[in-house]
Every structure is written in C-alpha cells, then in structure tokens.
Design an enzyme around this catalytic site. Structure first.
Site, PDB file in Angstrom:
ATOM      1  N   ASP A   1     -51.598 101.719 -27.110  1.00  0.00           N
ATOM      2  CA  ASP A   1     -53.024 101.404 -27.080  1.00  0.00           C
ATOM      3  C   ASP A   1     -53.349 100.295 -28.095  1.00  0.00           C
ATOM      4  OD1 ASP A   1     -55.893 102.155 -26.399  1.00  0.00           O
ATOM      5  OD2 ASP A   1     -55.881 102.485 -28.569  1.00  0.00           O
TER       6      ASP A   1
ATOM      7  N   LYS B   1     -54.641  96.252 -27.467  1.00  0.00           N
ATOM      8  CA  LYS B   1     -55.764  95.602 -28.156  1.00  0.00           C
ATOM      9  C   LYS B   1     -55.312  94.305 -28.838  1.00  0.00           C
ATOM     10  CE  LYS B   1     -58.193  99.973 -28.748  1.00  0.00           C
ATOM     11  NZ  LYS B   1     -58.287 101.193 -29.585  1.00  0.00           N
TER      12      LYS B   1
END
Lengths: 367, 367
Positions: free
Chosen positions: A222, A226
């Site tokens: 995750d 980003k």
C-alpha cells in the site's frame, strides 16, 4: 452546476461517508447512478430523472420510480453516463483494479473521474499514461487527492509545486496509518514501551486499524503504491510498485500462509516467534539514540524510490508522529526547510472528504 | 487558455518572483498590463497586442511597441482590463490597502482577482462581504492563498474542510516567519540559548527577517490580519483585526517613537532595557518545563480570536518548529488529531508560488 450528472460506484466505508457528504452539498450534481457489487440503481432514461437521493439511497432503492439492474460493465456505465444531458462525473469509491483499468473508456467519452482508488495511478506506467492521454482527448478531468494521505492536501500540494516550476528534490514520509500506529506504539520516542511486536500487531488488528489480513499492511505494498503515485507526479517514470525495493515486514516463513480465516489465525499465532528479530531492530536504533519507523521516500535526482524501515532522530518530525497519523515532507528548491503536511491519513470520513473536495473542484471547472 | 488576459500590479520581491514564474508557465495568459508605483506598461489598444514579455519586462519597457503611462487609478485599470477581448485577471502583488478596497470594482466588471495582499480580506468586515458579493455578481473569482502562510496550502485546506461539511473547531499556529525565528532562537527547546531578546531582534533585523521597522512585526498586527482571514473563512463574523486582543511585543514606552530611520535606531538602542522583562517570561515557561511562543488561535465555538504569547510543551509541534517556519493546525470534527501544515511561510519565491498556483486554478476555471 445543475447540469452536471454523477455516477457513484461503491457503498463501503468511504462510499457511505461520501454519500453523506454529497447529500449535504449545496448545488450538488444530480446522482443518476449508484452501483454496488451486485446491484445498480439508475435514474430512468431518457430523462435521467428522478435523481437518486444521496442521503437516502437505501430507501430509494425500493422506489418504483428508479431503474434497478444487476452489475453493469464499465462500458455500460460509461455509455449510460455519457448519454446524460450534460457533463458527467464518475466517482469510484472502490479499490477495484478492473474498474480502474477502464478509466480511459470513461475519460475518452468526456466523463471526468474522481476517486480514492489507488489502482489506476499505481499500476503499470502504461495505464497511468493512458489515463491522462484519454483525459486530454475527452477534455475530461481526473482528480485523485485521496489516493495518498486520504483528505490531507498531498497530491494537490505536489501538483502545485510542480506546476509553478518548483523543483521537488525529495519526498519522505509515513504513508500508512496502520504502520504509523504500529511503530509509534512499538518504539515510542519516550522509549517507555516494552510491548512486543506481535502484541502491538494484535492490538492494532483488534482496534480495526489493520486490514482483515494484517499482512496486507505489513507487506508494504500500500505504501509502495502511494510512493509510485507521488514519484510519477514528481516526474519519475516509475514502471510500477514492484519496480523498486520494498521491505516487507512479513517474516518469509509466514508469507505463504493462505489469506483465509485459518491462515490469518495461524499467522497471528506464529508471529510472536519473530518478536526477537523486531526487538533487535528497535534496540539497534535505540543504541544510536534513535527510533525506527516504516517510511517511504522518493529521491528525485537519484531516481530512487524506497519503502522500508529507517532510523530517525528522536526530535525529528517523523519520530514525533502520534497515533495513526501520516506525515509527508516535500523537499524542494524553493523551500529551504521542507513543506510538511500531517494528520489522519485513513478513515472513511477523511478519505471521503478528499473525494468530496475533488468533486467540488471538478464541478467548478466543468461548471 | 489563450483568450485570458492578465494585469499585474507590483514589481517588488513577490512581484518579481511571480513574473519569473509566469514567464516559465506553459500556456500562460497574455500579460497586457504591468504597473509599478509610478509607471504603467500596457499592451496597446484596441488589439491588446503585443503582450508584455513577463520575463523581460524591463527591456520591453523601452520598446516603442508598448504603451507607457503614469500611475493609473484602479477604475482606469479595471476599465482597460474589462475591455480586453476575453476574460481577464488582476494579480495584485502589492500590500496596498487602497487598491484592495477597489477589488469590488474589478470583480463587478468580471475581472478575477489573485493576490497575496492581506488588506482586502482582513480589514473591515464590510469590505470582505462586498468583495465576495461583487465576485458573485460579476461571475469572477477571488483566490488569495498567499495571504496566510505564503505558498503553504492553508486557505485552500480550510476552504476544503468547510466546503465538504467538516466542522472546524479550532485553528492554532505560528503565523509569522519573523516571530517564529525570534522565539525559536530566544527560547529554543533545548534551553541552550542565553541570548538576550534585544540581541535576537537585532540579529533578525540584520538578516533581513524583520520589516525595516521591526515594530511592524512585533506589534502582532500582521498575525492578527491572518487570523482575521482564517476566522472569517471558518464562519466567524470578525469585524476587523482590532476586534480581538492582540498582545504587542513593543514596550509601551517605545511605541510612540517615530517610524523614521532615527526612530528605528532609537528603538533598537533602547530595546535592551526590556530584556529582563522578556527573560522573566522565558524563565516562567522554563519553570513549567515549557517554552514560550507567539501564536494566533481561533476558537470557533467560543467565537474567540487571540494573538499573543503562550506556553507550549517542549514535545509539541509548535515548540519543535525550526528556523522561520510557520505551522498551522486545524482541529476539526472529522480529524481526530489536528491536520497540520508546516514550512516556510514568507519569502518572495514561496509567496509567488502561492500566487502562481492560484492563477493556474483561476485559468482552469475560466478556461
């Protein structure tokens, strides 16, 4: 503004919070499509009226004045929205990679996209390029503030820096609320915690701060997604989130356990075996007078993206982070000291806030 | 975008930095008016062509193809801009209150305003209301990010919070780069400084961190103006920057000295007499294990705005500030811990960056 039409996909945590915010928005666009995984609610054609009441869609789903359908394909949704008698916007409140890969279909038809879904912007570089080319072609807009740091002004700030001609040299921060919570509790600046790593993970899981399978946080993917997004906006052609080193916090021995309820239970049961490894990392930092944190960074000049553990001085902004907050520091040519944005970077309400703020900006530009 | 026309007033530090950024902007609007205090450069009517080269306006001022004039009145400038063959934008890079009070004249004629000039937004509440009413009437836009925290995303973040329905309960921060520098050096967290207050002020003055007359920083009025703007956006009807308590750091005995070179010299000469007073304040905080900082705050529920000295825990974000950085914390209903923005809040380049970023947004909305 009254001539703008809205399709919304997803009614999970973020989706529900978004619909509540939409219901209170003055001059909101007309909600004409609301899709859940198996059901789609539509304003009847050809009038695209009556619209779906955003705050009361559950009751409205029973109303005979709306059209009900099963799941529609992205192509069907795009076709429905682009035939509306005005400009239309798709809000994707899912984390569905298949839907994200269809953004170009929407954009080419002139449908703008607003979304917290990271998949479209952090997968293959070719999809990223296709999305923005399709947006230019269809004169449509793409806003995705909530893909990094939820409602915190991260994407918009970076885009402003770049658009005004500043040179972003480095981006560094804590990009995961879960990993922020884990390390702020496992290795607090005060050094006062004797908590074992597995205990902190179990606590975070219990509080609902982790994904159902905590490995989905611990693998760093995750955070890598980003960083991929930020690096691309800063001008690096990152091929994808697997194109740079990611330090996974999942012990190799436990990585192969299945993502089933049993597999997750077994993972949590076996995690304490690795507490000593994590304690050694924590003590190693402590000996330097530092604390360990899980961070992501982009070095624009060196074209380097990194995700993993790093030691920080105890009086640094990253070490001083509290709770499950995110922090993002932009180092640029114009800013002598970094421009820092900090605060809650996860949660339904604040993620939806980023989506709603983006929606308002798209409406203003289309209006 | 090519059909947007730009008038710029002011070629000081911010104005010059802005013109440099404008010169590098792709698809920049046509610069058709550039005004200094005594001279105005114009693209000749009726064609409004050739435009003024933003990066090279000094040389262009000698060119016979441009029109030269003395100072024009706001009404004359508004009339010139509104007759251009497209939408027009005025960028006010001055701190002139008279020009700011004329914003409604521009806005009613459909000319959008982009500015770092605080005066229009922090003077009488009636002017604030008139500005936004005139903008609505003329379908023109008003962007003023750089009025608080220079290029830091402060105004935009607050507007997003309000527009999406969050409830801002409190805003707190260090809003002056000068006062940040003074207190970070006078009362550092480490407690290691024995610097006298007057010495720190003299050093800041020497480094160019203060206004020519340091009393223009020490009186707190600049901070009060910024707080007035934020409080109004948060929904409080603040009558003006003198409608709430401002703690001035100018000793009463020295307030009446004239703002002449002699007066300033006398002020600096006499300031050491008050070092003991400031030392007592610093030590008072130190005894509580705290440090003193000059902050501004808005308590929305209590409708209270305050500007002055306050004590902070040494591990707080405000105490940890470095150099001449600003920090702004937004406490809201949705954000459990505050949303924090931090970084350089003064300087030509970063102030101009906020202006340029606003200009891009206005162009996108008009385009």
């Amino acid at each position: 503004m009254s001539n703008i039409y809205l399709g919304v996909i997803g009614v999970g945590g973020v989706g529900t919070a978004f619909l509540n915010q939409l219901a209170r928005l003055p001059n909101a666009p007309k909600l004409i499509l609301l899709a859940r995984s198996t059901q789609t609610l539509l304003a009847p054609t050809p009038a695209y009226s009556p619209a779906i009441p955003a705050g009361d869609w559950k009751a409205a789903a029973e109303s005979p004045s709306l059209t009900k359908s099963g799941a529609l394909s992205p192509e069907e949704i795009a076709s429905y929205l682009s035939s509306a008698p005005g400009r239309s916007i798709l809000v994707d409140n899912t984390s569905d990679p298949a839907l994200a890969s269809s953004y170009p279909v929407f954009l080419r038809k002139g449908i703008s996209i607003v979304t917290p879904n990271k998949k479209g912007f952090s997968s293959d570089l070719s999809l990223w390029k296709e999305i923005f080319a399709a947006a230019a072609e269809g004169k449509a807009l793409v806003y995705h503030e909530s893909t990094v740091g939820a409602g915190l002004p991260v994407i918009s700030t970076l885009r402003d820096l770049v658009a005004t001609g500043d040179e972003v040299t480095r981006i560094e921060g804590v990009f995961s609320g879960t990993l922020s919570f884990l390390f702020n509790n496992f290795a607090p600046v005060s050094g006062a915690s004797n908590a074992k790593w597995s205990e902190v993970v179990a606590q975070a899981k219990e509080l609902g701060y982790t994904e159902p399978d905590p490995r989905d946080d611990l693998n760093g993917m995750d955070v890598a997604r980003k960083l991929t997004i930020l690096a691309r906006i800063a001008g690096l052609e990152v091929q994808g989130p697997d194109a740079f080193p990611i330090e996974s916090l999942i012990p190799a021995e436990l990585a192969a356990l299945p993502s089933t309820a049993d597999g997750i239970t077994q993972f949590m049961t076996e995690l304490p075996k690795f507490d000593e490894q994590m304690a050694a990392i924590k003590e190693g930092a402590e000996k330097q007078g530092k604390v360990v944190r899980y961070v992501g960074s982009v070095d624009v000049a060196k074209k380097e993206v990194r995700v993993g553990l790093q030691q920080f001085d105890k009086d640094s902004a990253i070490a001083g982070l509290k709770g499950s907050d995110n922090i993002i520091s932009f180092y640029t040519k114009r800013y002598g000291s970094p421009l820092i944005v900090q605060g809650a970077g996860a949660g339904g309400d604040v993620t939806a806030m980023g989506v709603t703020a983006d929606l308002i900006k798209v409406i203003q530009r289309l209006g």
